[in-house]
Design an enzyme around this catalytic site. Structure first.
Site, PDB file in Angstrom:
ATOM      1  N   GLU A  99       0.975  -1.105   0.030  1.00 19.76           N
ATOM      2  CA  GLU A  99      -0.027   0.032  -0.025  1.00 19.76           C
ATOM      3  C   GLU A  99       0.778   1.263  -0.047  1.00 19.76           C
ATOM      4  OE1 GLU A  99      -2.619  -0.384   3.245  1.00 19.76           O
ATOM      5  OE2 GLU A  99      -3.952  -2.019   2.371  1.00 19.76           O
ATOM      6  N   ASN A 128       2.330  -5.292  -3.242  1.00 21.01           N
ATOM      7  CA  ASN A 128       0.581  -5.550  -2.878  1.00 21.01           C
ATOM      8  C   ASN A 128       0.005  -4.079  -2.760  1.00 21.01           C
ATOM      9  OD1 ASN A 128      -1.270  -7.783  -2.174  1.00 21.01           O
ATOM     10  ND2 ASN A 128      -1.028  -6.841  -0.010  1.00 21.01           N
ATOM     11  N   HIS A 141     -10.399  -6.144  -2.209  1.00 17.67           N
ATOM     12  CA  HIS A 141     -11.521  -6.054  -1.411  1.00 17.67           C
ATOM     13  C   HIS A 141     -12.596  -5.264  -2.014  1.00 17.67           C
ATOM     14  CE1 HIS A 141      -8.950  -7.190   1.967  1.00 17.67           C
ATOM     15  NE2 HIS A 141      -8.167  -6.245   1.724  1.00 17.67           N
ATOM     16  N   GLU A 188      -6.224 -10.603  -1.191  1.00 19.23           N
ATOM     17  CA  GLU A 188      -7.027 -10.560   0.095  1.00 19.23           C
ATOM     18  C   GLU A 188      -8.545 -10.277  -0.326  1.00 19.23           C
ATOM     19  OE1 GLU A 188      -5.483  -7.118   2.261  1.00 19.23           O
ATOM     20  OE2 GLU A 188      -3.494  -7.483   1.943  1.00 19.23           O
ATOM     21  N   ASP A 205     -12.335 -10.263  -0.519  1.00 20.52           N
ATOM     22  CA  ASP A 205     -13.564 -10.271   0.134  1.00 20.52           C
ATOM     23  C   ASP A 205     -14.478  -9.607  -0.616  1.00 20.52           C
ATOM     24  OD1 ASP A 205     -12.405  -7.902   1.137  1.00 20.52           O
ATOM     25  OD2 ASP A 205     -12.188  -8.820   3.106  1.00 20.52           O
TER      26      ASP A 205
HETATM   27  C1  XIL Z   1      -6.297  -6.220   8.356  1.00 18.47           C
HETATM   28  C2  XIL Z   1      -6.533  -7.538   9.251  1.00 18.47           C
HETATM   29  O1  XIL Z   1      -7.491  -8.225   8.641  1.00 18.47           O
HETATM   30  C3  XIL Z   1      -7.040  -6.924  10.629  1.00 18.47           C
HETATM   31  O2  XIL Z   1      -7.338  -7.890  11.402  1.00 18.47           O
HETATM   32  C4  XIL Z   1      -6.429  -5.823  11.225  1.00 18.47           C
HETATM   33  O3  XIL Z   1      -6.963  -5.374  12.278  1.00 18.47           O
HETATM   34  C5  XIL Z   1      -6.037  -4.759  10.085  1.00 18.47           C
HETATM   35  O4  XIL Z   1      -5.296  -5.271   9.090  1.00 18.47           O
HETATM   36  N1  XIL Z   1      -4.910  -4.408   3.829  1.00 18.47           N
HETATM   37  C6  XIL Z   1      -3.952  -5.412   4.097  1.00 18.47           C
HETATM   38  C7  XIL Z   1      -4.336  -6.208   5.119  1.00 18.47           C
HETATM   39  O5  XIL Z   1      -2.683  -5.500   3.312  1.00 18.47           O
HETATM   40  O6  XIL Z   1      -3.058  -6.411   5.939  1.00 18.47           O
HETATM   41  C8  XIL Z   1      -5.244  -5.782   6.182  1.00 18.47           C
HETATM   42  O7  XIL Z   1      -5.518  -6.473   7.086  1.00 18.47           O
HETATM   43  C9  XIL Z   1      -6.614  -5.510   5.514  1.00 18.47           C
HETATM   44  C10 XIL Z   1      -6.332  -4.408   4.429  1.00 18.47           C
END
Ligand code: XIL
Length: 300
Positions: free
Chosen positions: A128, A171, A208, A236, A238
């Site tokens: 990020e 990422n 996401h 990641e 969802d």
């Molecule tokens: C999130 C986790 O799922 C949570 O448990 C934590 O509190 C915050 O981070 N981008 C990412 C992940 O790269 O590491 C994040 O994970 C979600 C967003």
């Protein structure tokens, strides 16, 4: 095949999930984990605030637990993440001297990558680093502010030296839509790295998504990055309310790009999700398969 991991393996891909060390003792959780998935990403356990909460004192315990479990079940591990502005201890974010920060960053990378040498499929070396919105530039962070644009390149070079066989990924989120300035900024960076021989092997698309799922251009985006000579991975995934079509479209975008090597969902049951209120995952709170599970299995 009858499980996500086994079905993905038929095309040489993996299907993974984020895992929390504290849940490995939950029987419903671990049963699904070990039945369905052939890759894992520690959800928080490899972040800087866990691994090196105070300078020079490394705590690999929780991540070791996940890596050990995964290895004993034949699951690959994605390392997440080495350099990120978030979940960063204040002793790092309050550094004001560039040389100090450079040595702290490189020591963190070297020590962590070295500890897991030979055990990690791919590292999210930098997470990020790009700004939201229209700038296409890096976001402000202690790394950017003190070390400048070159901090990303330096992190990748340091990681490569520590473990030459781990794949090294950049990422990020909201880089799935090809026309977005953020996507274009990351694309230009990867193109520049490949041109100059900076060691980068893969780009992770967090994915996401809202209820609509991926943007229509997602497959184009994956293909365009892959054409630069990197693997691409969905890291990641969802989707709010887990609509079947949105999940199927996401999986199909990956399946249509030969260098899309794997998909990771960000948790197992809705109750495990960081977005639990949106019920965005493939299993319900009781551990039952949701309709989106079947649509994913069919699309793999
Ligand atoms: C999130 C986790 O799922 C949570 O448990 C934590 O509190 C915050 O981070 N981008 C990412 C992940 O790269 O590491 C994040 O994970 C979600 C967003």
């Amino acid at each position: 095949a009858t499980t996500l991991g086994a079905q993905a393996a038929q095309s040489g891909r993996y299907f993974g999930t984020a895992v929390a060390a504290g849940k490995l003792g939950d029987a419903t959780y671990s049963t699904i984990l070990n039945r369905e998935f052939n890759a894992v990403t520690p959800e928080n356990e490899m972040k800087w605030d866990t691994i090196e909460r105070s300078r020079g004192s490394f705590n690999f315990g929780p991540a070791d637990q996940i890596v050990g479990q995964a290895t004993s079940h034949g699951q690959r591990v994605r390392g997440h993440t080495l350099v990120w502005h978030s979940q960063l201890p204040s002793w790092v974010s309050s550094i004001t001297d560039a040389n100090t920060l450079r040595s702290v960053m490189n020591n963190h990378i070297t020590t962590t990558v070295n500890h897991y040498k030979g055990k990690i499929l791919a590292w999210d070396v930098v997470n990020e680093a790009f700004a939201d919105g229209g700038s296409g530039q890096h976001r402000p962070s202690v790394f950017q502010n003190l070390l400048g644009n070159g901090f990303i390149e330096e992190a990748f070079r340091t990681a490569r030296s520590a473990d030459p066989s781990a794949k090294l990924c950049y990422n990020d989120y909201n880089i799935e839509n090809w026309s977005d300035a953020k996507t274009q900024g990351v694309y230009r960076m990867v193109r520049d790295f490949k041109t100059r021989g900076v060691p980068i092997d893969c780009v992770g698309f967090q994915a996401h998504f809202g209820t609509g799922g991926p943007p229509a251009s997602f497959q184009t985006t994956l293909a365009n990055f892959a054409a630069l000579g990197v693997d691409v991975q969905i890291t990641e995934l969802d989707i709010a309310q887990a609509p079947t079509a949105a999940y199927a479209n996401t999986v199909k975008a990956c399946m249509s790009v030969s260098r899309c090597t794997g998909i990771t969902v960000w948790g197992i049951r809705d109750s495990d999700s960081w977005r639990a209120g949106e019920n965005p995952l493939l299993f319900d709170r009781g551990g039952n398969k949701k309709p989106a599970y079947q649509s994913v299995l069919t699309a793999l």
